[in-house]
Structure formats: C-alpha cells, structure tokens
Design a protein around this motif. Sequence first.
Motif: not given
Length: 478
Positions: A144-147, A149-154, A355-356
Amino acid sequence: MFDSSSSQDLADALTGEIHDLPAGTRITTHRELVRRFGVSATTVSRALAILTRRGLIDSRPGAGTYRTAARPEARAGDTAWQEAALELTNHIGSPSGTPRGFKAPALLSTLATAGPDVVDLNGGYLHPELQPLTALATALSRAARRTGAWDRPPVGGVPELRDWFAADIGGGLGRHDVLVCGAGQSALATALRALGQPGDPVVVESPTYPGTMAAAHAAGLRMVPVPLDGDGIRADYLDEALTRTGARVVVVQPLFQNPTGTSAPIERGREIRAIARGHGAFVVEDDFARHMAHADSGPTPPPLIADDPDGTVVHIRSLTKATSPNLRVGALAARGPVVARLRAALVVDTMFVPAPLQLTALEVVTAPGWKRGLAALGSALAHRRRTAVDAVSATFGAHALAVVPRGGYHLWVSLPDHLDGRQFSAAALTNGVALTPGDNYYPTDNSAPHVRLSYVAAPSAADVGDAVRRLGPLLAEG
C-alpha cells in the motif's frame, strides 16, 4: 425425509419456519438439516445461501447461523420470464455444437463452509493456523505504501512479478512469456476459452479437478476423459484419444494430482509432451501444488514447461494454495504466438489483476521469510499427512490408499464396494465430518466408490485424526 434435492425447495420449506422466529435465534445446524431432510451437504449450503440473500439469516463464522432482524419486505415481482431468457440454446441463429453451461455443483461444493460443529475434511485452502498471516499483513502494508500502488498496472502484469514467476517456473522463461492472472481457476477458464472453440473436444484426466470440468463446460468444450495410473495420465490412452477425437487441448496436473495425488515422473512427462506435440495439441499444465511439497518429499519433477522449446505447454502457477484463498494471484506461462491469444482472452475476462493485489504478492514472494515459510508449511503438511494416513489405514484398512502423496493436501480414499460415495459423505456430515464424494471428480459415471479427504482445512492434525476415526462405524452401513 425431504422428497426433493432442490436447494430452492428446501429454502422455501425453511422460510416458513424461520420467518416468525425472533431476531437473534440460532438456526438448526448444517449437519442437523442434512439428517432431517435427507439431502446433501451441498443442497443445504445452497439453501442457506438463498435464505441469506433473502435477508432471513446471517452466518457468523465459528458461532453458527442466526435469524436476522426483521426488514421491510421487498415488493415481489414476477421473475419467471428469466427461465426462458437464460436458456442457453445453440440452435437459434448459430451453428450446432456443445452448449456452454454454468452449473458447477462439484466446484461449488469445494467452497462450502462447514458449520462450527463440523470438522472440515473437504476444503482445499489452508486453515488460518497454517496461513502465513503475519507475512501477508506485512506485505499488504508495504504494498500500500509503494509509489504507484493505485496506478493501472500493465495488462500482462507488474513486470517485477512476471520476472519472479518466470524464475520460479524455470526453463529459461522470460518476462514476456508470463501473464499475471487471478489464480488457478481463472487461469484455467482463460486458457480453455483461448485455446478451444465451443464444441471442440478437450482431453482431461479421469478423475480430475472439478474446476477443470466446470471451466470446460463454461467454454462449451466436450470432455474426453483419459484414465490415470500410478504415474499420471496414461500415455497410450492419451495417444489413442487424440487420434480418435482430433482434440487440440489436453489438461493435466502432473504434480500431486487432484484428487489421486499421483505425480508424473520425468519420463512420463516427456511422453505426454511428445504425444501432444505429434498431434499438434497444447498441454495445459495445472501446477497448483508446486509450493506444497512436504518436508520429506525429496526432489520433485520439474514442470513440463521446463523442457519445452516448441511451446507445447501452457503452464499455470498459483500462489493461493500455499498462502491464503484471498491472495488470488497466479501466472499463465507459454512460448510462442499462443501468449498473444492468452493475453487477449485475459483482457476480456478480467482486464487486469489489481495492482495492490499484485504488489502484495510480490512483497510476499520476495520477502526474506518466503522460503522459510514454505519450509515450515512443508513440515506441517507432512505431519498432517502422516496423521491422516495413520487414521485412514486404521479405520479404512491399508488397501484404502493406493497412493500416499508427499505433497499437496489430500488423500484419495477407496471405499468398500457396497458403499456409495455420495451417501457416505452425507452420512459423514451427520456425524460432524465434511468429506468430498469421489463422484465429484469424474466427467462420466464411475463405479469405484471413493472420497477425497483434505487435511489442511481443519484446525489441527489431531482434529483430522479424530474426524477420520469417527467415520469407522459408517463403513458397516450401506
């Protein structure tokens, strides 16, 4: 005795009893309903699910099922028209073929939850006592703390996770040979729809995992069962089936097969691959138990895809069985143009895995404790297996186990010929033990009675042993 096995009819019968009960009243137990109405555990589970949707009852894990507080009744409508609208026909404006089907009672039964007074020897997911809960909580927090984390993944998945899966599977696979998917069942459904057309034959093991049969039905495929021996699917019958039917897809579980527990040695794996390649067929390799080898298993055969330069194998790898039913993350791996077909089908099915969830999985498998956790799980599984085997041998006789797998989570137990697997499982439930009838694993009728006994969903090894011994008196019945 209840005359109908319909869960809808049972729900209707129970509605009248429950409707006038005060809120908070505990409802009759699951096993008592099986005994009282003379129906299967699956029918009871579905009936209770209907009552839950109606707002009449509420299940509290570990405590039981209770009458809910009264709610205003919704306006009743006429939904009978849906029966015709939902009828899946293949003769109105479309070529004839095998109709798709979404009835999956055997698969649904694997997800049935046992009541607080029942020892669960049916479920295929780890009991919380076996799950790496601390590692999962830490991984979720870090993810959850990753930069981003809520972006759309490939579409194909988070690159680092695809790299990890490629290395974990082996065989020189790279990132672009791997697609992240929503665990094993999702991967099976995607692969079968991508590789087959409605009406096509698909070769399956017999017996086989109910999810394979459900996915084949949903894709409109016609199943061609091929029997197993002690080394997995029989190569001679596989060759004959492919010659006779022209099938272009074969589904196998070469390692700790569900339900029999058999594992294909390297030589048998090579035969399977060579036969399929000779017929121009894909082998879908469901490697569901790769991370569930027991501490005393010794070296396990490599996956079929590890030595597959021609791209015959479509490999499925999942993290769910060895972690938590909620970590629904897995991978589809293949070589060649089929990857593009699988990617297109995956997009249609799910767009992408959130992504999460992918990042949580990545945190789990790259943490320093991942391998230590698998080793601890392997020791725990070996202990539970030994307890279960001892209890089965003492209760059913040594002949009841043709295979004692040193991996996976279940035993395939033969019953005396005078018993019926479904009736035995229903009787077991009335004695507080949930089992899976062997009939659930066969695409066609089967004459040899079995039950599958899982030893990972119960709270402890002692619970497993006690539950198996509780079945002894039922062996003389029938």
